[in-house]
Each structure stands twice: as structure tokens, then as C-alpha cells.
Design a protein around this motif. Structure first.
Motif, PDB file in Angstrom:
ATOM      1  N   LYS A 332      50.672   9.554 -14.877  1.00  0.00           N
ATOM      2  CA  LYS A 332      49.964   9.796 -16.090  1.00  0.00           C
ATOM      3  C   LYS A 332      48.370   9.873 -15.951  1.00  0.00           C
ATOM      4  O   LYS A 332      47.803  10.654 -17.032  1.00  0.00           O
ATOM      5  CB  LYS A 332      50.271   8.696 -17.337  1.00  0.00           C
ATOM      6  CG  LYS A 332      51.714   8.898 -17.573  1.00  0.00           C
ATOM      7  CD  LYS A 332      51.930   7.781 -18.640  1.00  0.00           C
ATOM      8  CE  LYS A 332      53.532   7.719 -18.996  1.00  0.00           C
ATOM      9  NZ  LYS A 332      54.121   6.650 -20.036  1.00  0.00           N
ATOM     10  N   GLY A 333      48.028   9.123 -14.973  1.00  0.00           N
ATOM     11  CA  GLY A 333      46.329   9.176 -14.955  1.00  0.00           C
ATOM     12  C   GLY A 333      45.877  10.096 -13.972  1.00  0.00           C
ATOM     13  O   GLY A 333      44.611  10.455 -13.773  1.00  0.00           O
ATOM     14  N   ILE A 334      46.797  10.960 -13.422  1.00  0.00           N
ATOM     15  CA  ILE A 334      46.314  12.073 -12.434  1.00  0.00           C
ATOM     16  C   ILE A 334      45.679  13.287 -13.432  1.00  0.00           C
ATOM     17  O   ILE A 334      46.489  13.973 -13.973  1.00  0.00           O
ATOM     18  CB  ILE A 334      47.365  12.529 -11.421  1.00  0.00           C
ATOM     19  CG1 ILE A 334      47.843  11.219 -10.702  1.00  0.00           C
ATOM     20  CG2 ILE A 334      46.730  13.596 -10.538  1.00  0.00           C
ATOM     21  CD1 ILE A 334      49.149  11.649  -9.821  1.00  0.00           C
ATOM     22  N   LEU A 335      44.469  13.400 -13.534  1.00  0.00           N
ATOM     23  CA  LEU A 335      43.937  14.453 -14.206  1.00  0.00           C
ATOM     24  C   LEU A 335      43.679  15.850 -13.465  1.00  0.00           C
ATOM     25  O   LEU A 335      43.671  16.929 -14.092  1.00  0.00           O
ATOM     26  CB  LEU A 335      42.638  14.015 -14.774  1.00  0.00           C
ATOM     27  CG  LEU A 335      42.608  12.689 -15.458  1.00  0.00           C
ATOM     28  CD1 LEU A 335      41.325  12.409 -16.110  1.00  0.00           C
ATOM     29  CD2 LEU A 335      43.717  12.897 -16.755  1.00  0.00           C
ATOM     30  N   TRP A 336      43.454  15.765 -12.066  1.00  0.00           N
ATOM     31  CA  TRP A 336      43.322  16.908 -11.423  1.00  0.00           C
ATOM     32  C   TRP A 336      44.042  16.689  -9.933  1.00  0.00           C
ATOM     33  O   TRP A 336      43.927  15.648  -9.304  1.00  0.00           O
ATOM     34  CB  TRP A 336      41.843  17.422 -11.136  1.00  0.00           C
ATOM     35  CG  TRP A 336      41.063  17.499 -12.262  1.00  0.00           C
ATOM     36  CD1 TRP A 336      40.848  18.107 -13.370  1.00  0.00           C
ATOM     37  CD2 TRP A 336      40.278  16.198 -12.967  1.00  0.00           C
ATOM     38  NE1 TRP A 336      40.096  17.914 -14.332  1.00  0.00           N
ATOM     39  CE2 TRP A 336      39.566  16.747 -14.000  1.00  0.00           C
ATOM     40  CE3 TRP A 336      40.010  14.952 -12.189  1.00  0.00           C
ATOM     41  CZ2 TRP A 336      38.775  15.678 -14.754  1.00  0.00           C
ATOM     42  CZ3 TRP A 336      39.289  13.962 -13.108  1.00  0.00           C
ATOM     43  CH2 TRP A 336      38.792  14.483 -14.249  1.00  0.00           C
ATOM     44  N   GLY A 337      44.550  17.789  -9.348  1.00  0.00           N
ATOM     45  CA  GLY A 337      45.055  17.587  -8.074  1.00  0.00           C
ATOM     46  C   GLY A 337      44.482  19.048  -7.161  1.00  0.00           C
ATOM     47  O   GLY A 337      44.227  19.982  -7.864  1.00  0.00           O
ATOM     48  N   MET A 338      44.146  18.785  -5.915  1.00  0.00           N
ATOM     49  CA  MET A 338      43.888  19.868  -4.966  1.00  0.00           C
ATOM     50  C   MET A 338      44.280  19.817  -3.625  1.00  0.00           C
ATOM     51  O   MET A 338      44.305  18.835  -2.972  1.00  0.00           O
ATOM     52  CB  MET A 338      41.989  19.939  -4.885  1.00  0.00           C
ATOM     53  CG  MET A 338      41.734  21.128  -4.211  1.00  0.00           C
ATOM     54  SD  MET A 338      39.870  21.222  -4.084  1.00  0.00           S
ATOM     55  CE  MET A 338      39.463  21.560  -5.903  1.00  0.00           C
TER      56      MET A 338
END
Length: 567
Positions: A332-338
Motif C-alpha cells: 500500500k505504501g509503494i507509490l512508484w516502481g521503476m
């Protein structure tokens, strides 16, 4: 009028502030990223044919661990936030055994030089292929020009080697039925230019625990063997040595703890498996240097991320998906992934350019104008799959800034999938891919360290870190500047699509269909603007919301004008 002028002045001020903040991060990353570190790690990793659990995969993981420890990350004992800089190595039992190649040779009986050997073509052995007896296998080879399984199974192939210009894994079942001892195949896509790069072999795999071995040939070896077969019966001596054994899968996760909202985070992922230098030793090396630099800047108190930065190395897609799904609270706290995948290309040798693969926007459905899919291939994106978010434009703007500074070519492609950005998107988390294509050496055994550019890795690392530092500590000024940026990008896109639709209608296309494209782009950008509300670590005023409303009204007004003009 006064209100609009005042708002415009305020937005200009926010933009200037945000630019100054980002410029400070650019200065830090440009000065601190050591491309030789990234290159040396890449060179270490690319020595190995990496499959989860095997010697090369595990050595690569341990190499990353040593870099993290030296940089100041401490091994996590109880939880990931017990110290500002932590790392852990996750160990998991594997359902299936791991595999690694050791050696292989194919000799035409009677000729002095081998037809092909592992020393020059380590991709010739498909993953899961077992060893031959120590003395090898000598058998007649039968060339089958046109493969029809029903006809193939009528042929006398017992104790012989089947050779065809097809992927050998597709012939395996038939080969087993007719009692063949092995299969030789060839499978190279056109974009790899096999007639030019005649020694290339793309790696492949086969069903585990098969009694029949398979091997892959390069274009040169295939042509030589085919010519020999057409002259009359010949025999081959084949030696294969591989290792198949029980192991465990390793994943490295490192964290730089956020000072205010530690549970919110930006996650970088670089996969370790696959045998190439660019794919993906370059991602491993670049991300390792990014983590090292981040630790250095943090310890020197030159950065103070408000949210957490996470760095992950593991098995492609599998490790990233597991990281997201195994802990729903963390997710729930992952706001961005790359995803960093194939980020080190020396484009003068490999072709193509640096690309940002966008999250699904309407260009993945209506690919026209300057938009184009890569040779990797388009996905089947529907309107329900569209993912409106500012992340696309934000990252592209950062990369373009570095591109202008460093004379570095930056492009983008519509969403296609297939790397570590996909699990983020499937979990409704904004996720992007940094990569290169077209690469004529993609997945081949000619993807070696001589095709890797330290400068390219530096440009990627600088861009990725500057973007992450900006986002994890974003304030209202950064958010308001992003609103202005996304609005400008939206209006530019709408003008482009309007011109394309106007031309399409003139050529006989449906006006209703063309209007729908404009409407879809408008909605995508309006919804993307709305996501900026969640960018600031702290929302202290209504400034961001107000700027979003003004930008939305401008986009809606321009959309109506374009729709009215499309007759």
C-alpha cells in the motif's frame, strides 16, 4: 483577470523553486555517480550464465551485497527500518532444480575444426538441457527442411540427430516419439540481423528431465551444417556438459529509510538472471552504483529523503511481484516502481536508443504519428487498461533534461510489458521501464561487455536517482510545477492528435472514431493531473488542488474546441 495573473505568477514561482530543487539533485548525482563502478560490476556479472539458484546468479547477488556493505548498509536482523540504511538477502527453497552450462562442442566427424563450441557460443545450450555421456554422442544427422509433426514421426530417426531450422524445443516431443537422440535447431528474429551477425545465438530453454538433448545453432553453423547435409550422409560428435542440482533462490532488498513517511516508498528493481551483459548485468551494475551513491549522499547529509528508497535485485518479474504481493501492508505504501533493464547499451554498436516505456496511455491503443512500438512487440491494451498518472511525463521530463545536458538521446515507446515494471502496474502501482531497443544483440551470446557503455549507465543512473530524490521528498511547490508541466504536455499531445485526426478524416476515416481518440487522450491527462494531489509529502494548503482545477479547465476548453473543429 487579477486572479488569473496572480495564479500564473504563483505557478511560475513554484516552477522555479521545483527546478532549483531538481537542479540540486542533478548536481549531486552528476558529481557522485561513478560510471566505472557500474561498469566493473557489470563486467563481473556478465561473466556468468545466470539462472536463479546457480553459481553465477548467487555470485552476482553476493557481489551486490559486498557493495552495499562497503557503502554503509547494515544487514537487517529484525525489520527493515531498524537502521537508516539496511539490506537483507531473502532465501527461498526452489521447487525445481537449478541449472548451469559448463561446456559443449559439435564436431562434424572427419573435420578438424568444431562446427560450433561453447567457448564462442555459450547460448548454444538451452536452459535445462542435460549432459551427454562423458565420451559424447556420435550419430548420423538428418536435415528436415519442412517440419510436419505427423510426417516427422513416420521417419527413421531412431538413434539419429534431428536438424531443422526451427526452435528445437518445438521439435522435442516428436523427437522423443521417434527415438532421436538429440535435436539441433535455429531460431533468430529478423531484427537481430543474423545474416550480418552470423555467430549470434539467442538463448532458449527446453523441458527439464528430457531424455533427448537439444542445442541451438548460429546462422553460420546452421548454413555450414545444412550445406554438408545436402552433399550426403554425415555424422556428428556432440559433447554437452551441464550441472543440474538443488539450490535456493536469493533476492537482495536494500532500503534508505524515509525520515517522515517511511512506509511510503519508491522501488527500483533490476533482474539478475539471463546471460547477457546489457541484459541485464548493466541493470545490476547501474542499480548497485545508485544504491552506493545514495548511501554516500545520505551519510554526508546531502540528501534527506522523506519517503523510503528501496533497491531490489532478483529474478525478473518473479521477485518484484513477490515483493509487492507477499506483504499487502507494505504494498500500500509503494507509490512508484521503476525497472532498470538493458540500460547500458553502447548504441553505436547495438543500435536503437535509450527508451522509457510508458505506462499504458492511449498511444498503446492508437499508435500513430511519431509514436511507435519496438520490435519487441505491442501488447493487447484496451481502454480499460489505461493508467493515467503524472509519472510518465515527470520521468520523461527528467530524462530529457539530462539528455540536453549530456547530449544523450532520449526516446519513449508505448507500453509493451515484459519486464519488472509489469508487476507494479498489475498491482495498480505506477511503474515504468528504463531500457534500450532495438538491440541487434538482444538475448544473444554476442551481448558481451564490449557492447556496454559506462557513460550510458551514468546517464540512466543520474536520471533515475534525480527523479526518485525529487519524488520521495516532493512538496507542494514540486507538485504545482508538475501540474504546469503535465498541462503543457497534455495540450501538446492534444494538438498532435487533433492534427492527426483532421488528416485521418480528410482521408475518409470516421469523424466519430477520431473524436473518440481526442476525448480519450483528454480524459487520460485530466485523470493524470488528479493524481498529482498525492505527490507532496505534506499537503499544507489547497494550492495544488486549485492549480489542478485551473489546468483541467484549460484542457477541457481546448478539447471542446478541437472536437468542434473535427467535422
Amino acid at each position: 483577470m487579477k486572479t488569473k495573473i496572480l495564479l500564473g505568477l504563483l505557478l511560475a514561482g513554484f516552477s522555479s523553486y521545483a527546478q532549483n530543487t531538481t537542479a540540486q539533485y542533478f548536481n549531486l548525482t552528476r558529481a557522485g555517480f561513478k560510471e566505472n563502478n557500474a561498469y566493473e560490476t557489470t563486467a563481473f556479472v556478465e561473466k556468468y550464465f545466470r539462472v536463479p539458484g546457480n553459481t553465477g546468479f548467487n555470485a552476482s547477488i553476493r557481489r551486490v551485497e559486498s557493495i552495499l556493505k562497503k557503502a554503509g548498509f547494515v544487514e537487517q536482523k529484525q525489520n527493515e527500518f531498524e537502521a537508516p540504511l539496511t539490506y537483507r538477502i531473502e532465501k527461498r527453497a526452489m521447487k525445481n532444480k537449478t541449472w548451469e552450462p559448463v561446456n559443449a562442442n559439435i564436431d562434424i566427424v572427419g573435420e578438424a575444426q568444431p562446427l560450433i563450441s561453447f567457448k564462442t557460443n555459450r547460448n548454444m545450450i538451452p536452459i535445462n538441457c542435460a549432459s551427454t555421456p562423458a565420451e559424447g554422442v556420435t550419430a548420423e544427422v538428418v536435415y528436415v527442411e519442412k517440419v510436419i509433426p505427423a510426417e516427422l514421426e513416420k521417419m527413421d530417426l531412431k538413434g539419429k540427430i534431428l536438424f531443422s531450422e526451427n526452435n528445437p524445443s518445438r521439435l522435442l516431443a516428436s523427437a522423443v516419439k521417434v527415438g532421436a537422440v538429440g535435436v539441433l535447431g535455429y531460431s533468430m528474429p529478423k531484427y537481430s540481423q543474423p545474416e550480418v551477425h552470423q555467430t549470434s545465438i539467442q538463448f532458449g530453454s527446453m523441458r527439464a528431465n528430457s531424455d533427448v538433448w537439444t542445442l541451438l545453432l548460429s546462422y553460420a553453423a546452421k548454413e555450414k551444417l545444412k550445406a554438408a547435409c545436402k552433399k550426403g550422409p554425415i555424422k556428428l560428435k556432440v559433447n554437452i556438459e551441464t550441472k543440474i542440482y538443488q539450490s535456493e533462490e536469493l533476492t537482495v532488498v536494500a532500503n534508505v529509510k524515509g525520515s517522515e513517511k517511511a512506509d511510503e516508498r519508491f522501488v527500483f528493481s533490476a533482474h539478475v538472471q539471463e546471460p547477457g551483459a546489457n541484459d541485464n548485468a548493466s541493470g545490476v551494475g547501474t542499480l548497485a552504483e545508485m544504491a552506493r551513491l545514495t548511501a554516500e549522499l545520505y551519510q554526508a547529509k546531502k540528501i534527506n529523503p522523506k519517503r523510503t528508497l528501496t533497491f531490489l535485485w532478483g529474478d525478473e518479474i518473479v521477485s518484484t511481484r513477490r515483493y509487492i504481493t507477499e506483504d499487502t501492508t507494505r504494498a500500500k505504501g509503494i507509490l512508484w516502481g521503476m525497472s532498470l533493464d538493458m540500460v547500458g547499451e553502447d548504441t553505436r554498436k547495438t543500435g536503437g536508443s535509450f527508451l522509457i516505456e510508458k505506462m499504458p496511455d492511449p498511444s498503446a491503443i492508437w499508435t500513430r504519428g511519431t509514436d511507435k512500438h519496438t520490435e519487441w512487440g505491442a501488447g493487447d491494451v484496451k481502454e480499460k487498461d489505461l493508467f493515467p498518472h503524472y509519472f510518465n511525463d515527470f520521468i520523461f521530463d527528467i530524462c530529457k533534461t539530462q539528455g540536453k545536458f549530456a547530449n544523450w538521446t532520449v526516446n519513449y515507446n508505448p507500453f509493451e510489458g515484459g519486464s519488472d515494471h509489469t508487476p507494479f502496474l498489475q498491482a495498480k502501482i505506477p511503474g515504468l521501464l528504463m531500457w534500450h531497443f532495438t538491440d541487434v544483440f538482444y538475448h544473444t551470446d554476442n551481448d558481451r561487455i564490449d557492447k556496454v557503455s559506462p557513460t550510458e549507465m551514468k546517464n540512466v543512473g543520474i536520471s533515475a536517482l534525480t527523479a526518485a530524490y525529487s519524488l520521495v521528498s516532493a512538496d507542494e511547490n514540486m507538485a504545482s510545477a508538475t501540474v504546469a508541466q503535465v498541462k503543457t504536455d497534455a495540450l501538446t499531445r492534444l494538438k498532435t492528435e487533433f492534427d492527426l485526426s483532421k488528416k485521418a478524416i480528410a482521408e475518409g476515416k470516421s469523424a466519430a472514431d477520431e473524436k473518440h481518440i481526442i476525448e480519450t487522450w483528454s480524459k487520460w491527462y485530466i485523470d493524470a493531473l488528479a493524481t498529482i494531489n498525492k505527490m507532496p509529502v505534506k499537503a499544507e494548503t489547497t494550492r495544488v488542488g486549485s492549480s489542478i482545477k485551473v489546468a483541467t479547465l484549460e484542457i477541457e476548453k481546448q478539447t471542446k474546441a478541437y472536437l468542434a473543429a473535427l467535422k
